[in-house]
Scaffold this active site. Structure first.
Site, short mmCIF file in Angstrom:
data_model
loop_
_atom_site.label_atom_id
_atom_site.label_comp_id
_atom_site.label_asym_id
_atom_site.label_seq_id
_atom_site.Cartn_x
_atom_site.Cartn_y
_atom_site.Cartn_z
N GLU A 157 0.84 -1.19 0.00
CA GLU A 157 0.00 0.00 0.00
C GLU A 157 0.87 1.24 0.00
OE1 GLU A 157 -2.63 -0.30 3.39
OE2 GLU A 157 -2.64 -2.49 3.25
N LYS A 209 1.92 4.83 1.24
CA LYS A 209 1.80 5.45 2.56
C LYS A 209 1.32 6.89 2.40
CE LYS A 209 4.30 5.71 6.94
NZ LYS A 209 4.12 7.13 7.25
#
EC number: 6.5.1.2
Length: 808
Positions: A138, A140
């Site tokens: 993912e 940040k």
């Protein structure tokens, strides 16, 4: 993603809110009506940067429809509904909002090798080969962490991260963000669901917002009206917008949110919830919550590093700013098994991208003195824009670090923001040297008070000023600490105000740097500027000295510090603040011009005629009256905050809460022995000794006496509270498997709070093994060793009454 979402302690009981009988379409329409009506009210009553898109007749129709829906479905008539409130929404006070489960930070790593080390550790601890171990990758998000509480699909509370245990209630502001649903779509929602995510300012919207503000500021300047704030970067814009006291201001900002995890969950009866992180994202999206379009499931080093490389190349092309990549084990059962340290989850890590770098001229190296007396060199540079903000100074840590970096005064240097936050001088550009640069020499006396500097103990690389009581620089840091959120939370008593109160002409160093770079300095006595021809004839290393001489020649009057110790903080009056001057940068349309101004910090500007007579007298400003009002209110803060404000070494919020809970008053803490203090859960001998050492100083006793005389609370109304019963003292306990009412780390915390040792491995020295579902090898080994096994009920009995409560 400034903080982690998944967390631990026992979930709370569900509230009385229950909309399971209300059809999904009705709930969705209710949420749309609530948001539209609140937006219309904000525009009508508050009129902050917003115009209502609805006429009065359209507003009335929306309101009547909402009333009809709530009449047909009374469960929708929540206390937060516009039908239960009057007029515009009240100014937000940001009440304390305890999280249902703690919000954690992330363990940062800064190299691909460190990512690999973490991944191999995950493979070893889970028993799954790295190439087969699924992880979510993912981006940040560089925003502000929030926790959203949904009860039966309805948003009932939103909170900032705070200290991870208690945040601030920003529900009114969050309800204005279009991407956050007030009512979840679909059905089968948990009785309680805590969604963790990040509020951000979309990059494109950020640039457009600032563009409009700059244009409006030009018009405001022409009309003599105050300018509007122009933000330095999207992260600051998001944080500032979400924490507006008036929700109407937040509503006028184009904020968005992305969910990146869940915290507390109380499933509905018979509800089956996902066991994979990526499946949770799919479910959250199906419920109408925004999730990142950049999420991906990866396996093995090659896929992780490909993901990192992809977004390194495109980090400025995304919807939002990012500062790294987060990897999480995709299996939530494995997450629960691995648990947390005291600060971070073991099953996740954050790779931080190298910060952006720029070149600038190092004009000088000066030193600053911190709250504990540590003397730190810092570079004074020609102002430069890096990672979204203008920088003119950066830390150099200590004399050893200056030598290691090899920088000299006058160098062209490489500057970056460490972690995209803290300005850092990387080193010199050696090929640009011309031989005129000079070495930095560490001072032998404190630049603030003149006291001889020395290491705190033999072998320390840091020098410290031992004049703790009277050093103005240390006092500045202590005063700012008193006003911080973690201490007395005095709005208006931040770094700038603390510096203005304790040091003459705060900001002078930066103003001199601006003069040395060719900009002007405006004072009440006139405008100062070094002629261009004179600047061109000077080497960069000589310019600061010439700028100082120019300031001296202008006969600008010197001021004396208002505070020479924190004891007098609560005795300040408006008259004491009259002649407090600071240096401030001059902006145009919200953009720094490079020029500076010397002005009164707390009072209005005093104007003079050409012959030097006073044309307009100075008067108290808003920041003076606001700070004094906040100081008066701070006198009623609880005892633990007063303890934190005293700057006792090692005494932070956790220890302060424990001491206040145990003793209830300063007098009782004074009377307590070292042994009594050390026995307090969460304190121990080091903190106990630090408190008694602090009390031994006469001037510290004066602080307590004068604060008490000024009305600062020195005791909590409730008095002392007994500490947690030490029912497990001397016992070693292992928890294995999944418990229903405790997370793994929640059980460990409970064990330690009751005086026991929480162990991760079973041995002959283990006293009890708590066995949950899917316990595995630890249960097997415990049985082989003949150790006592407890189910969850037995564990709760042990916590409450110790071994005797278990009977035979």
């Amino acid at each position: 993603m400034g903080s982690m979402s998944e967390a631990r302690p026992t979930p709370p009981a569900a509230s009385a809110t229950d909309l399971t009988g209300v059809p999904a379409a009705i709930r969705t329409r209710w949420g749309e009506l609530v948001r539209d009506i609140e937006r219309a009210r904000d525009a009508y009553y508050d009129a902050v940067d917003a115009q209502s898109p609805w006429s009065d007749a359209e507003y009335d129709a929306l309101y009547r429809e909402l009333e009809s829906l709530e009449a047909a479905h009374p469960a929708l008539r929540l206390s937060s509904s516009p039908t239960q409130t009057v007029g515009g929404r009240a100014v937000t006070d940001f009440a304390a909002a305890p999280h249902h489960e703690r919000m954690y930070s992330l363990q940062d790593v800064f190299s691909l090798d460190e990512v690999e080390q973490w991944a191999q550790r995950m493979a070893a601890e889970t028993g799954v080969p790295d190439a087969e171990l699924p992880m979510t990758a993912e981006v940040k998000i560089d925003g502000l962490a929030v926790a959203l509480t949904y009860e039966h699909g309805v948003l009932t509370r939103a909170a900032t991260r705070g200290d991870g245990v208690v945040g601030e209630d920003v529900t009114g502001n969050v309800r204005t963000i279009d991407s956050i649903p007030l009512v979840l779509a679909g059905d089968s929602h948990p009785d309680l669901l805590e969604v963790r995510g990040e509020v951000y300012f979309p990059v494109a919207a950020f640039h457009e917002f600032n563009k409009r503000r700059r244009a409006e500021n030009l018009q405001r300047e022409a009309e003599g009206r105050p300018r509007l704030q122009v933000f330095a970067n999207p992260r600051n814009a998001a944080a500032g917008s979400l924490r507006q006291k008036n929700p109407a201001v937040t509503a006028a900002r184009p904020l968005a949110m992305i969910a990146h995890g869940v915290g507390a969950i109380i499933p509905a009866a018979g509800e089956q919830l996902p066991t994979a992180q990526h499946a949770w994202y799919e479910l959250l999206a199906a419920w109408g919550l925004p999730v990142s379009p950049y999420n991906q499931v990866v396996r093995g080093r090659a896929q992780r590093e490909a993901y990192i490389a992809r977004y390194a190349d495109h980090r400025h092309d995304l919807l939002h700013e990012i500062d790294g990549i987060v990897f999480k084990l995709d299996s939530r059962p494995l997450q629960a098994e691995l648990g947390y340290t005291s600060r971070v989850p073991r099953w996740a890590t954050a790779y931080k991208y190298p910060p952006e770098e720029v070149h600038t001229r190092l004009l000088d190296i000066d030193v600053q003195v911190g709250r504990t007396g540590r003397v730190t060199p810092f570079g004074i540079m020609e102002p430069v824009l890096v990672a979204g903000s203008r920088v003119s100074r950066a830390t150099l840590h200590n004399a050893t670090e200056v030598a290691r970096k090899g920088v000299k005064i006058g160098d062209l240097v490489v500057l970056r923001k460490a972690g995209d936050v803290i300005p850092e001088i990387v080193g010199p550009v050696l090929e640009r040297r011309d031989g005129s640069e000079r070495d930095f020499v560490m001072p032998q006396q404190c630049p603030s008070c003149g006291t001889a500097l020395a290491p705190a103990k033999e072998g320390d690389v840091d020098l410290r000023c031992p004049n703790t009581r009277s050093c103005p620089a240390q006092l500045t840091e202590r005063i700012a600490h008193i006003g911080s959120r973690g201490a007395l939370d005095v709005e208006g008593l931040g770094d700038e105000a603390a510096s203005a109160l304790t040091q003459p002409d705060a900001g002078r160093v930066e103003a001199l740097a601006a003069l040395a770079a060719g900009h002007f300095l405006e004072t009440e006595q006139g405008r100062l500027r070094l002629p261009d021809k004179k600047l061109q004839a000077l080497h960069p290393a000589e310019r600061i000295g010439v700028a100082e001489a120019l300031l001296a020649e202008a006969a600008v009057p010197e001021q004396q510090p208002v505070l020479t110790g924190e004891a007098g903080l609560f005795e300040l009056t408006a008259d004491d603040l009259r002649d407090v001057f600071v240096y401030r940068p001059i902006t145009r349309g919200g953009v720094p011009t490079g020029d500076w101004r010397r002005l009164r910090f707390f009072w209005s500007k005093q104007l003079y005629t050409k012959d030097g007579a006073v044309k307009r007298s100075t008067a108290p400003g808003k920041n003076a009256t606001a700070m004094l009002k906040q100081l008066e209110a701070a006198k009623q803060q609880p005892l633990w905050r007063v303890l934190v404000a005293l700057s006792v070494r090692h005494v932070g919020p956790t220890a302060a809460r424990a001491l206040a809970r145990r003793f209830g008053s300063i007098d009782a803490m004074r009377a307590a022995s070292l042994e009594e203090l050390a026995q307090v859960d969460g304190v121990g001998p080091t903190i106990a000794a630090a408190w008694q050492d602090w009390l031994a100083a006469d001037w510290h006793q004066q602080i307590l006496a004068r604060w008490a005389a000024a009305g600062v609370r020195m005791a909590d109304d409730a008095g002392p509270v007994e500490q947690t019963p030490q029912t497990l003292a001397g016992l070693t306990i292992v928890v294995t498997g999944t418990l229903q009412r405790f997370t793994r780390d929640g059980a460990k915390e409970a064990i330690m709070a009751h005086g026991g040792k929480a162990s991760g491995s079973v041995s002959k020295r283990t006293n009890y093994v708590v066995v949950g579902e899917n316990a595995g090898s630890k249960e097997t080994k415990a049985r082989e060793l003949g150790l006592p096994l407890l189910d969850e009920s037995g564990f709760e009995t042990l916590l409450a009454g110790g071994p005797d409560a278990l009977g035979a």
